[in-house]
Design an enzyme around this catalytic site. Sequence first.
Site, short mmCIF file in Angstrom:
data_model
loop_
_atom_site.label_atom_id
_atom_site.label_comp_id
_atom_site.label_asym_id
_atom_site.label_seq_id
_atom_site.Cartn_x
_atom_site.Cartn_y
_atom_site.Cartn_z
N LYS A 89 1.06 -28.46 -3.21
CA LYS A 89 2.43 -28.03 -3.48
C LYS A 89 2.52 -27.43 -4.88
O LYS A 89 2.41 -28.14 -5.88
CB LYS A 89 3.38 -29.22 -3.36
CG LYS A 89 3.54 -29.74 -1.94
CD LYS A 89 4.58 -30.83 -1.84
CE LYS A 89 4.09 -32.13 -2.46
NZ LYS A 89 5.06 -33.23 -2.24
N ARG A 111 -1.56 -32.27 -12.95
CA ARG A 111 -2.42 -33.44 -13.08
C ARG A 111 -3.58 -33.20 -14.05
O ARG A 111 -4.54 -33.94 -14.08
CB ARG A 111 -2.93 -33.87 -11.71
CG ARG A 111 -1.79 -34.17 -10.74
CD ARG A 111 -2.25 -34.78 -9.45
NE ARG A 111 -2.69 -36.16 -9.63
CZ ARG A 111 -3.01 -36.97 -8.62
NH1 ARG A 111 -2.90 -36.54 -7.37
NH2 ARG A 111 -3.43 -38.20 -8.85
N ASP A 153 -0.55 -20.60 8.73
CA ASP A 153 -1.70 -21.29 8.16
C ASP A 153 -2.96 -20.44 8.27
O ASP A 153 -3.73 -20.32 7.30
CB ASP A 153 -1.92 -22.62 8.90
CG ASP A 153 -0.83 -23.63 8.60
OD1 ASP A 153 -0.66 -23.97 7.42
OD2 ASP A 153 -0.17 -24.08 9.54
#
Length: 405
Positions: A97, A104, A169
């Site tokens: 996302k 992070r 996808d």
Amino acid sequence: MDHLPMPKFGPLAGLRVVFSGIEIAGPFAGQMFAEWGAEVIWIENVAWADTIRVQPNYPQLSRRNLHALSLNIFKDEGREAFLKLMETTDIFIEASKGPAFARRGITDEVLWQHNPKLVIAHLSGFGQYGTEEYTNLPAYNTIAQAFSGYLIQNGDVDQPMPAFPYTADYFSGLTATTAALAALHKARETGKGESIDIAMYEVMLRMGQYFMMDYFNGGEMCPRMSKGKDPYYAGCGLYKCADGYIVMELVGITQIEECFKDIGLAHLLSTPEIPEGTQLIHRIECPYGPLVEEKLDAWLAAHTIAEVKERFAELNIACAKVLTVPELESNPQYVARESITQWQTMDGRTCKGPNIMPKFKNNPGQIWRGMPSHGMDTAAILKNIGYSENDIQELVSKGLAKVED
């Protein structure tokens, strides 16, 4: 760099690709690389395997030819191991996302400190930047289709409908594959890596571009049509014969002339509405568009698919039967090209599914392995980048890695 044990084949032999992502979009990019000969490492969560594993059959196709690494890439020594792996990696693909990796602490700049030539492909629903309202939202096939203007163009006249199975996808995964290869070409030329921002909705925006151009450059939006017909052109789309469905494309001067004779509309040829040399019948602009559809529907309904195919072959009108899935593997074209194939799973079962595509003449792809189990190759991969048995066991004991039981 020594590679992991695997046969050498395909146009991408010797290339190391690593991907982190679940389900379909990102892993489909990895699948393409793996089937074309690259060494592809699939990173999974230590505690929880890829959610695709709950599916009974599809993962055996989508995760074949891969090396399975179970590693916590965001924490302590697990992060160190991941960054060490990046030093020997050509292409890294992550699907998440928005800028999840950057949040992070694993930014492009951190990765390039360890490997300046690294090609990084970020695949997300809404991109790595934009508005807070959208950038960090989760996205799947239908979300990307809905947000892109693609979904609203498909379906029935009374209701839009998404395209299945999981079109956004697969298109996004292929985009990641091609973009990463383009970036790799430049990186090898310049010695400088690249970061690619692939937003699924932008991929589908491009897939839906054909009709949109009329709106962006004139304000006219093509309407959806019923029963699978082409929105613009008569004689194009899905039609029902006496014993099933066909698709056809009534395109070309001679094709229209001969077809009109068959369906009883020869008197409309060489009129102001359908002048000589007409190659397409515009469903909206031509006043006879609805009549053409009515007559064509009636003619096709009175003939079998075999009769229609034979006649259209004589007229050089493109058409094809709408095949059911059970019909695929016995179709002579499928058989001749081995479009459906079989391979062995890791537990010795035979699995059947689509073969590798496209077909490379001089350096063909190959299926050399079924889907690996969770953590199956963790030890081999870590040893490959310099970790000892003790190092690996320490990672496992801290919950930062998982090896095969």
